[in-house]
Design a protein around this motif. Sequence first.
Motif, short mmCIF file in Angstrom:
data_model
loop_
_atom_site.label_atom_id
_atom_site.label_comp_id
_atom_site.label_asym_id
_atom_site.label_seq_id
_atom_site.Cartn_x
_atom_site.Cartn_y
_atom_site.Cartn_z
N GLY A 14 0.80 -1.21 0.00
CA GLY A 14 0.00 0.00 0.00
C GLY A 14 0.84 1.27 0.00
N GLU A 15 2.04 1.17 0.51
CA GLU A 15 2.99 2.28 0.49
C GLU A 15 4.31 1.75 -0.01
N TYR A 43 -2.63 -4.10 -2.44
CA TYR A 43 -3.06 -2.81 -2.97
C TYR A 43 -2.38 -2.53 -4.30
N GLN A 44 -3.12 -1.88 -5.17
CA GLN A 44 -2.54 -1.39 -6.42
C GLN A 44 -1.81 -0.09 -6.10
N GLY A 45 -0.50 -0.14 -6.11
CA GLY A 45 0.27 1.03 -5.73
C GLY A 45 1.60 1.07 -6.47
N GLU A 46 2.54 1.84 -5.92
CA GLU A 46 3.82 2.04 -6.59
C GLU A 46 4.59 0.74 -6.75
#
Length: 376
Positions: A14-15, A43-46
């Motif tokens: 997430g982060e 999570y779809q994130g970096e």
Amino acid sequence: MGEPTKVLYIIGGGEFGGAEQHLLGLVKSLDRNHWAPHVAVFYQGELAERLRQLQIPVTVLTPTNVSGLIGIVPVRKLIRELKPSIIHTHGVRANLSGRLANKAEGCPAKVVTTIHSILTLDYPVAWKRMLFGFLEKWTWRYVDHFILVSRTMRDSLVKEGLPEKRSSVIHNAIDLPEKPSVRTEYSKLREELGLPQDTKLVGTVARLHKVKGHTYLIQAAQRLKDKYPNLHYVWVGGGEMYQQLKEEVRAAGLEERIHFLGVRQDVSELLPEFDLFVLPSIYEGFGLVVLEAQLAGLPVIASAVGGLLEVVDDGHDGLLVPPQNADALSQAIDEALSMPERSRQMALAGQEKVFRHGSLERLVQETTNVYKKLKS
């Protein structure tokens, strides 16, 4: 040569913090002739985006019902589809879902967990700390091997019941360039902030979380405000304490001195533009960003806690200060700024140490040695 061994990595994602950076460096450096990585994130994130750019298979898990709230259902499905030989988890949610899903499937894979931080400090809310702390320890029985990012953390968790014989210490690492970066005469960051080129910049790269100790840096900056009118602080990172810290900065009269940059993709370019790097954490499992700061040739000040005790050799390649101590922190910043030649020598020593011991190749070798032992 046989088929590559399938490894399923599970992480929150997430982060993009130290654990995510650690995992990205590991999987992108694996020998694909021997290892076939697949990463599952919640999570779809970096992290997911960076993995795709590197053409590393990634699945975004989407729990769909109550029994899947911590990801057990989608992870079970993924285990059945991929048939991994090894499941490697990072972070509490990933740990629980990976361990319990593998157990529910009859333990077809060996489970490895890398512990990056102390759980009790990651969860300031009491009921979450108690619940996840209990579940984390209760599922230790389903882990074949634990990797700790520092000796300090291993010693601490062994006292709490972590099985010492099923654990090892593998220090974090970073992707090293062929040669150190060189500071440019003109600073784009100072231009971006509207500051004169001769402004002194103290940089901090950390999520805005209580455990990172930003509050004590605010207090230290307040103490130094009059002595160093040309001194500014740059904070890179986002997090839950953004509004609270902005208010603390305002109350301290430091709105013009402390600059919140938020999450940035260009940290490696920003670091060489700082004059000094400070990490005032209350606790750190390792402190990967300190390696990056040392690689960039910066003098470093960090709290004398956790894995930072193994990253910084106090007085040789950086300065260590007691945690949650604004007086000691301000004194160390003052010392580093007022003794530039000594700071330069510490920075050079830190940079040399990173090039000797901080390579991803070492991390990959030590980690895959764990995998091989579990397979044999």
